[in-house]
Design a protein around this motif. Sequence first.
Motif, PDB file in Angstrom:
ATOM      1  N   ARG A   5      23.625  46.204  37.004  1.00 55.76           N
ATOM      2  CA  ARG A   5      23.777  45.235  38.097  1.00 55.76           C
ATOM      3  C   ARG A   5      25.200  44.705  38.066  1.00 55.76           C
ATOM      4  O   ARG A   5      25.660  44.210  37.037  1.00 55.76           O
ATOM      5  CB  ARG A   5      22.789  44.098  37.934  1.00 55.76           C
ATOM      6  N   ILE A   6      25.866  44.806  39.193  1.00 63.03           N
ATOM      7  CA  ILE A   6      27.260  44.387  39.298  1.00 63.03           C
ATOM      8  C   ILE A   6      27.394  43.350  40.399  1.00 63.03           C
ATOM      9  O   ILE A   6      26.974  43.588  41.537  1.00 63.03           O
ATOM     10  CB  ILE A   6      28.165  45.593  39.593  1.00 63.03           C
ATOM     11  N   ILE A   7      27.983  42.219  40.051  1.00 66.97           N
ATOM     12  CA  ILE A   7      28.260  41.167  41.020  1.00 66.97           C
ATOM     13  C   ILE A   7      29.650  41.413  41.599  1.00 66.97           C
ATOM     14  O   ILE A   7      30.615  41.590  40.856  1.00 66.97           O
ATOM     15  CB  ILE A   7      28.219  39.776  40.355  1.00 66.97           C
ATOM     16  N   GLU A  36      23.258  48.559  40.989  1.00 73.18           N
ATOM     17  CA  GLU A  36      22.865  47.623  42.037  1.00 73.18           C
ATOM     18  C   GLU A  36      24.054  46.701  42.250  1.00 73.18           C
ATOM     19  O   GLU A  36      24.509  46.043  41.312  1.00 73.18           O
ATOM     20  CB  GLU A  36      21.640  46.814  41.615  1.00 73.18           C
ATOM     21  N   LEU A  37      24.557  46.660  43.466  1.00 77.75           N
ATOM     22  CA  LEU A  37      25.698  45.814  43.796  1.00 77.75           C
ATOM     23  C   LEU A  37      25.206  44.558  44.497  1.00 77.75           C
ATOM     24  O   LEU A  37      24.438  44.640  45.454  1.00 77.75           O
ATOM     25  CB  LEU A  37      26.674  46.579  44.695  1.00 77.75           C
ATOM     26  N   ILE A  38      25.652  43.415  43.998  1.00 79.19           N
ATOM     27  CA  ILE A  38      25.247  42.118  44.546  1.00 79.19           C
ATOM     28  C   ILE A  38      26.498  41.417  45.048  1.00 79.19           C
ATOM     29  O   ILE A  38      27.404  41.133  44.267  1.00 79.19           O
ATOM     30  CB  ILE A  38      24.552  41.263  43.466  1.00 79.19           C
ATOM     31  N   GLN A  39      26.549  41.134  46.328  1.00 77.63           N
ATOM     32  CA  GLN A  39      27.709  40.490  46.942  1.00 77.63           C
ATOM     33  C   GLN A  39      27.464  38.991  47.046  1.00 77.63           C
ATOM     34  O   GLN A  39      26.387  38.563  47.450  1.00 77.63           O
ATOM     35  CB  GLN A  39      27.921  41.092  48.336  1.00 77.63           C
ATOM     36  N   CYS A  40      28.489  38.196  46.660  1.00 75.58           N
ATOM     37  CA  CYS A  40      28.319  36.748  46.699  1.00 75.58           C
ATOM     38  C   CYS A  40      29.660  36.022  46.722  1.00 75.58           C
ATOM     39  O   CYS A  40      30.715  36.635  46.631  1.00 75.58           O
ATOM     40  CB  CYS A  40      27.494  36.283  45.511  1.00 75.58           C
ATOM     41  N   LYS A  41      29.570  34.695  46.805  1.00 75.90           N
ATOM     42  CA  LYS A  41      30.742  33.828  46.699  1.00 75.90           C
ATOM     43  C   LYS A  41      31.075  33.648  45.220  1.00 75.90           C
ATOM     44  O   LYS A  41      30.179  33.634  44.370  1.00 75.90           O
ATOM     45  CB  LYS A  41      30.451  32.440  47.273  1.00 75.90           C
ATOM     46  N   ALA A  52      23.152  40.083  35.341  1.00 75.70           N
ATOM     47  CA  ALA A  52      24.107  41.124  35.713  1.00 75.70           C
ATOM     48  C   ALA A  52      24.806  41.685  34.477  1.00 75.70           C
ATOM     49  O   ALA A  52      24.733  41.109  33.395  1.00 75.70           O
ATOM     50  CB  ALA A  52      25.125  40.566  36.690  1.00 75.70           C
ATOM     51  N   ASP A  53      25.505  42.808  34.686  1.00 72.93           N
ATOM     52  CA  ASP A  53      26.215  43.481  33.604  1.00 72.93           C
ATOM     53  C   ASP A  53      27.733  43.384  33.743  1.00 72.93           C
ATOM     54  O   ASP A  53      28.453  43.588  32.774  1.00 72.93           O
ATOM     55  CB  ASP A  53      25.823  44.962  33.571  1.00 72.93           C
ATOM     56  N   LEU A  54      28.203  43.101  34.965  1.00 74.12           N
ATOM     57  CA  LEU A  54      29.637  43.083  35.229  1.00 74.12           C
ATOM     58  C   LEU A  54      29.912  42.229  36.459  1.00 74.12           C
ATOM     59  O   LEU A  54      29.128  42.235  37.402  1.00 74.12           O
ATOM     60  CB  LEU A  54      30.146  44.512  35.471  1.00 74.12           C
ATOM     61  N   PRO A  68      31.342  40.899  30.998  1.00 77.06           N
ATOM     62  CA  PRO A  68      32.691  41.317  31.395  1.00 77.06           C
ATOM     63  C   PRO A  68      32.984  40.970  32.857  1.00 77.06           C
ATOM     64  O   PRO A  68      32.096  41.045  33.710  1.00 77.06           O
ATOM     65  CB  PRO A  68      32.664  42.837  31.193  1.00 77.06           C
ATOM     66  N   ALA A  69      34.222  40.605  33.116  1.00 76.33           N
ATOM     67  CA  ALA A  69      34.665  40.274  34.470  1.00 76.33           C
ATOM     68  C   ALA A  69      36.039  40.882  34.692  1.00 76.33           C
ATOM     69  O   ALA A  69      36.904  40.806  33.821  1.00 76.33           O
ATOM     70  CB  ALA A  69      34.721  38.762  34.655  1.00 76.33           C
TER      71      ALA A  69
END
Length: 94
Positions: A5-7, A36-41, A52-54, A68-69
């Motif tokens: 899961r990636i933010i 899985e890509l999660i889009q947000c502010k 999430a993982d990243l 990690p970021a």
Amino acid sequence: MNRKRIIVACGAGIATSTVVLDHLEELFAKEKQLVELIQCKISEVASMQDEADLIISTTILPTVYKIPAVSATAYISGIGMEKLDREIIRIINL
């Protein structure tokens, strides 16, 4: 292999994160990576990091996170995109 899961975050969660999201969808399809890509502010990231993982952000990261970021400015500027692609793939394969 577990789905990662990636933010993907930007200031408003709309404009630049959409550009990055589109690039990442192509990258992961090419690399045959299930994500899985999660889009947000960016203001929502801290509350979402435990699932999430990243984190990939187009803005300055306002804090230190548990996961990690990375900064996605290379995807906006067009400079250093391949290097960032390799770094992201490396992180999700850990």
